[in-house]
Scaffold this active site. Sequence first.
Site, PDB file in Angstrom:
ATOM      1  N   CYS A  83      27.406  44.866  41.155  1.00 29.51           N
ATOM      2  CA  CYS A  83      27.756  44.113  42.367  1.00 29.51           C
ATOM      3  C   CYS A  83      29.204  43.635  42.334  1.00 29.51           C
ATOM      4  O   CYS A  83      29.632  42.898  43.211  1.00 29.51           O
ATOM      5  CB  CYS A  83      26.812  42.930  42.553  1.00 29.51           C
ATOM      6  SG  CYS A  83      26.906  41.731  41.219  1.00 29.51           S
ATOM      7  N   ASP A  97      34.077  40.025  36.502  1.00 26.29           N
ATOM      8  CA  ASP A  97      34.149  39.190  35.303  1.00 26.29           C
ATOM      9  C   ASP A  97      34.011  40.019  34.031  1.00 26.29           C
ATOM     10  O   ASP A  97      34.686  39.743  33.035  1.00 26.29           O
ATOM     11  CB  ASP A  97      33.071  38.102  35.345  1.00 26.29           C
ATOM     12  CG  ASP A  97      33.552  36.891  36.136  1.00 26.29           C
ATOM     13  OD1 ASP A  97      34.727  36.513  35.968  1.00 26.29           O
ATOM     14  OD2 ASP A  97      32.776  36.353  36.931  1.00 26.29           O
ATOM     15  N   GLU A 117      27.997  39.932  32.788  1.00 28.42           N
ATOM     16  CA  GLU A 117      29.415  39.660  33.048  1.00 28.42           C
ATOM     17  C   GLU A 117      30.177  39.426  31.747  1.00 28.42           C
ATOM     18  O   GLU A 117      31.394  39.340  31.748  1.00 28.42           O
ATOM     19  CB  GLU A 117      29.564  38.420  33.938  1.00 28.42           C
ATOM     20  CG  GLU A 117      28.850  38.560  35.255  1.00 28.42           C
ATOM     21  CD  GLU A 117      29.210  37.459  36.235  1.00 28.42           C
ATOM     22  OE1 GLU A 117      29.990  37.726  37.158  1.00 28.42           O
ATOM     23  OE2 GLU A 117      28.697  36.333  36.078  1.00 28.42           O
ATOM     24  N   HIS A 138      42.323  36.536  46.576  1.00 26.15           N
ATOM     25  CA  HIS A 138      41.911  36.341  47.964  1.00 26.15           C
ATOM     26  C   HIS A 138      42.482  37.471  48.840  1.00 26.15           C
ATOM     27  O   HIS A 138      41.798  38.048  49.674  1.00 26.15           O
ATOM     28  CB  HIS A 138      42.490  34.988  48.389  1.00 26.15           C
ATOM     29  CG  HIS A 138      42.074  34.567  49.732  1.00 26.15           C
ATOM     30  ND1 HIS A 138      41.015  33.727  49.933  1.00 26.15           N
ATOM     31  CD2 HIS A 138      42.554  34.880  50.957  1.00 26.15           C
ATOM     32  CE1 HIS A 138      40.870  33.537  51.227  1.00 26.15           C
ATOM     33  NE2 HIS A 138      41.795  34.221  51.867  1.00 26.15           N
TER      34      HIS A 138
HETATM   35  C1  PEP Z   1      31.676  39.735  39.315  1.00 28.35           C
HETATM   36  O1  PEP Z   1      32.138  38.974  38.469  1.00 28.35           O
HETATM   37  O2  PEP Z   1      31.835  40.969  39.310  1.00 28.35           O
HETATM   38  C2  PEP Z   1      30.899  39.203  40.437  1.00 28.35           C
HETATM   39  C3  PEP Z   1      30.271  40.004  41.266  1.00 28.35           C
HETATM   40  O3  PEP Z   1      30.894  37.852  40.618  1.00 28.35           O
HETATM   41  P1  PEP Z   1      32.149  37.030  41.220  1.00 28.35           P
HETATM   42  O4  PEP Z   1      33.169  38.025  41.693  1.00 28.35           O
HETATM   43  O5  PEP Z   1      31.603  36.184  42.303  1.00 28.35           O
HETATM   44  O6  PEP Z   1      32.581  36.265  40.015  1.00 28.35           O
HETATM   45 MG    MG Z   2      31.390  36.935  38.378  1.00 34.61          MG
END
Ligand code: PEP
Ligand code: MG
Length: 572
Positions: free
Chosen positions: A497, A439, A415, A188
């Site tokens: 992303c 991930d 992921e 966070h």
């Molecule tokens: C990721 O895992 O990179 C992702 C964009 O999803 P989150 O961070 O929401 O798990």
């Molecule tokens: Mg993720």
Amino acid sequence: MAQYTGVAVSPGRVIGTIRTMAPPVAEPAADATLPEGADAQAESERIPAAAAAVQATLVRLAERASGDGKQILEATAQMAADPSLTQTAQGLVLSGGKTPERAVWEAGDQVASMLENLGGYMAERATDVRDVRARIVAELRGEQAPGIPEVDEPFVLTAIDLAPADTATLDPARVLALVTSDGGPQSHTAILARQLGLPAIVAAKGIHEFSDGTEVFVDAGFGTITDEVTEEHQRLSEAWAELQRNPLTYEGGGGVLADGTRVQLLANIGGAKDAEKAAAAHADGVGLFRTEFLFLDREDEPGVEEQTAAYSETFAHFPGKKVVVRTIDAGADKPLPFLTDADEPNPALGVRAYRTSWEKRSVLTNQLDAIAAAARSTEAKPWVMAPMIATVDETEDFVGLCRERGLEPAGIMVETPSAAIIADRHLAASDFASIGTNDLTQYTMAADRQLGSLAHLNSPWQPAVLALVKATCDGARAAGGDPEAFGESANKPVGVCGEAAGDPGLAVVLVGLGVNSLSMTPRSLPAVAKVLSTVTLEQAKDLAAKALEARTSEDAVSLIRANLPILGELGL
Ligand code: PEP
Ligand code: MG
């Protein structure tokens, strides 16, 4: 000279003096009673006086803060003025002979438990009561208030980690940089520091060896803190300060490399408010709409109509633009009571994300119905994708559900190493992929993304992670594309992303590996666009090949920094 190294999570280079976050207030002894002959009335009156002082401080802090931080401080100030806590505590002094400190502690527990029993919104206020209680006890003892130090000169804040309320009150005008000894790169704290544009380093073990008042140079590009401040450090921190005075701008239109190659630059959002900010920052669309953020505080599944309204409100900020919607990604760090099992021994490896649809299929199909309805009622172009896909059967299942509802294009998040390694087959069965490097890194390195102690493993610069990004892009090329259908390149579109996309140096590497779009917190758009504009596609490919061959993630970072002097020139 002392130097400590952590994980750089938000760039910037500054020189400043260290101020340490005050430790939590220690509980007064359970048997702390007034000494014989003490004036209980006078002692009890110290309590409202201390509460008034705490309230005054919070009001003063609230006046200087803005946004969420201001609201949190105002709510806490109101709580300090609430007589139920002080009157209960005064009663414990007068009738029970407790010391004022112990009385406030116990009264705080009583009021907090009462609120918790009421449930819902009231239960959430229990944390504020405990915060106010700690502040009043510190005031009674004449100690520094817990939380962020209240000094007038800007400073480098060091802490073990920050509580969400502390993070929300971070004021970039007062805090030059944040260095924590704990916390992971996806914590966070890290995410909020990036949103604020505050230079930050996490998992810097040993940082507490620096005493308060020590002048240090914080390099949140490399992740180092040193008390040997050189002329070169002065130059670097001045470059960063100049960048703050004259920030880079981004007017939309995507990233354009030096040779004219285009890379879509998109925003990561959690709902309509973020979408508004992303549109104001000229994002070319949304690359990741984390739909579960709308429902994290919910006990029950939200209805289709409610979801449709929430998605429509969000889509409305990007008429005619691409909005990549991720279906609910529950589990692990984002448990949802109506969807995930809280008792799994390893939640990150459990029934989370797309996997929850095996048992509770209607939650996914209801959501897809709502997205389809929102798409019909607005002019946005939702691209729908599922998180945590591993097998091609899963991809086919998800894409089939989307096609039944006219949701096209339908894609997957990459992921898991499994999705990356056989990306050709996943992309043959779907329209696009978006790589979630947060991930993908934790599963490639087998390192819990929330653990500060594993932060050095949890870097998307790890050559093994870069190899899986390349495997995904190669798979997308092998699967071929339909540029006419989606207006993109001849491969099936691949985006990134995860947090990696907002790191300007890494963005160059990702583009060189074959990624078509980058999605990030809107604040990162200008720096990413600027750095991309300094390289040609051939140069990006060359740098990507070098980073892939690096022995370690640190070597990959150093190599790219050495080859992209613009990063240093901008103080990034
Ligand atoms: C990721 O895992 O990179 C992702 C964009 O999803 P989150 O961070 O929401 O798990
Ligand atoms: Mg993720």
